[in-house]
Design a protein around this motif. Structure first.
Motif, PDB file in Angstrom:
ATOM      1  N   GLN A  49       0.825  -1.211   0.000  1.00 49.21           N
ATOM      2  CA  GLN A  49       0.000   0.000   0.000  1.00 49.21           C
ATOM      3  C   GLN A  49       0.857   1.259   0.000  1.00 49.21           C
ATOM      4  OE1 GLN A  49      -3.572   0.090   2.289  1.00 49.21           O
ATOM      5  NE2 GLN A  49      -3.356   2.244   2.823  1.00 49.21           N
TER       6      GLN A  49
ATOM      7  N   GLU B  45      -6.436   7.993  -2.093  1.00 51.61           N
ATOM      8  CA  GLU B  45      -7.626   7.170  -2.316  1.00 51.61           C
ATOM      9  C   GLU B  45      -7.408   6.217  -3.488  1.00 51.61           C
ATOM     10  OE1 GLU B  45     -11.718   8.336  -4.327  1.00 51.61           O
ATOM     11  OE2 GLU B  45     -11.615   9.101  -2.259  1.00 51.61           O
ATOM     12  N   VAL B  46      -6.888   6.746  -4.605  1.00 48.81           N
ATOM     13  CA  VAL B  46      -6.657   5.913  -5.789  1.00 48.81           C
ATOM     14  C   VAL B  46      -5.599   4.849  -5.489  1.00 48.81           C
ATOM     15  CG1 VAL B  46      -5.745   5.914  -8.150  1.00 48.81           C
ATOM     16  CG2 VAL B  46      -7.371   7.671  -7.443  1.00 48.81           C
TER      17      VAL B  46
ATOM     18  N   THR C 119      -4.763   3.583  -2.592  1.00 42.89           N
ATOM     19  CA  THR C 119      -5.283   2.593  -1.647  1.00 42.89           C
ATOM     20  C   THR C 119      -6.214   1.608  -2.354  1.00 42.89           C
ATOM     21  OG1 THR C 119      -5.080   4.118   0.221  1.00 42.89           O
ATOM     22  CG2 THR C 119      -6.595   2.272   0.487  1.00 42.89           C
ATOM     23  N   GLN C 120      -7.045   2.125  -3.262  1.00 35.04           N
ATOM     24  CA  GLN C 120      -7.948   1.245  -4.006  1.00 35.04           C
ATOM     25  C   GLN C 120      -7.160   0.224  -4.829  1.00 35.04           C
ATOM     26  OE1 GLN C 120     -10.189   4.134  -6.210  1.00 35.04           O
ATOM     27  NE2 GLN C 120     -11.770   4.362  -4.646  1.00 35.04           N
ATOM     28  N   LEU C 121      -6.128   0.704  -5.535  1.00 35.01           N
ATOM     29  CA  LEU C 121      -5.339  -0.211  -6.355  1.00 35.01           C
ATOM     30  C   LEU C 121      -4.532  -1.167  -5.476  1.00 35.01           C
ATOM     31  CD1 LEU C 121      -4.688  -0.971  -9.244  1.00 35.01           C
ATOM     32  CD2 LEU C 121      -2.769   0.615  -9.176  1.00 35.01           C
TER      33      LEU C 121
ATOM     34  N   ASN D 102      -5.444  -2.310  -2.569  1.00 35.63           N
ATOM     35  CA  ASN D 102      -6.380  -3.327  -2.076  1.00 35.63           C
ATOM     36  C   ASN D 102      -6.637  -4.386  -3.145  1.00 35.63           C
ATOM     37  OD1 ASN D 102      -6.639  -2.097   0.420  1.00 35.63           O
ATOM     38  ND2 ASN D 102      -8.492  -0.959  -0.139  1.00 35.63           N
ATOM     39  N   LEU D 103      -6.791  -3.934  -4.388  1.00 36.24           N
ATOM     40  CA  LEU D 103      -6.971  -4.879  -5.488  1.00 36.24           C
ATOM     41  C   LEU D 103      -5.734  -5.766  -5.634  1.00 36.24           C
ATOM     42  CD1 LEU D 103      -8.391  -5.935  -8.082  1.00 36.24           C
ATOM     43  CD2 LEU D 103      -7.312  -4.029  -9.307  1.00 36.24           C
TER      44      LEU D 103
END
Length: 198
Positions: free
Chosen positions: A87, A175-176, A178-180, A182-183
């Motif tokens: 992350q 935000e972007v 963290t989203q990637l 997590n994926l």
């Protein structure tokens, strides 16, 4: 006319201006005259620092890449575990992109890909990033498997960044990222070590 600066400061100024000019107008659309004028220096002063436009562009690729790698390295150095490292690395990359859109365009815009020497330099950057990320993939995998997954993460991050930057979309890098992340982490958890052939 700009005040006389020490050579190191003048070089830094030229680099900053050149990144913007190349990112805005492309390699072929930018001349050494343009860069000299924007930096407030004469062409002879510009050529004291860089032998040619090509040498300047290659130097910019190296310097921009080193800055990006340093940001990722600092972000991941104190992470507690593999997930935190993943992350932190991806978030720091998107933070760098958000703060250095011109530098991103210089590295990953289509202009650099059309020239074989520049394309090779950019591939070397991608290799360095993947090699920096590979050890962070702590999933009980052998080094070759780690490197493959690292290239996959680099490709995902670069592809999304290109979309965001070229579309002009405003985005929250944390935000972007963290989203990637997590994926990526969800995918990494499902990766199984390669079985050895008998």
């Amino acid at each position: 006319m700009n005040a006389r600066l020490p050579a190191a400061e003048r070089r830094t100024q030229i680099v900053h201006v050149a990144v913007h000019e190349f990112a805005t107008n492309g390699y072929h659309g930018t001349s050494m005259n343009d860069i000299a004028a924007s930096a407030g220096v004469t062409k002879p002063v510009l050529y004291q620092h860089f032998d040619s436009k090509r040498a300047l562009y290659l130097a910019l690729i190296d310097e921009v890449a080193a800055e990006m790698l340093e940001a990722i390295g600092k972000a991941t150095s104190n992470a507690a575990d593999g997930r935190d490292q993943t992350q932190a690395g991806i978030v720091s990359y998107f933070e760098w992109v958000a703060a250095h859109r011109d530098a991103f365009m210089l590295l990953f815009g289509s202009g650099a890909r059309r020239d074989e020497e520049f394309a090779t330099a950019v591939r070397n950057v991608e290799k360095k990033v993947a090699e920096a990320i590979a050890p962070l993939i702590d999933a009980g995998l052998d080094p070759q498997h780690q490197r493959r997954l690292a290239y996959a993460l680099v490709g995902m991050s670069e592809g999304l960044s290109r979309h965001l930057v070229m579309s002009g979309e405003h985005f929250n890098p944390r935000e972007v990222g963290t989203q990637l992340a997590n994926l990526a982490w969800a995918g990494l958890r499902g990766v199984q070590p390669q079985s050895r052939s008998v």
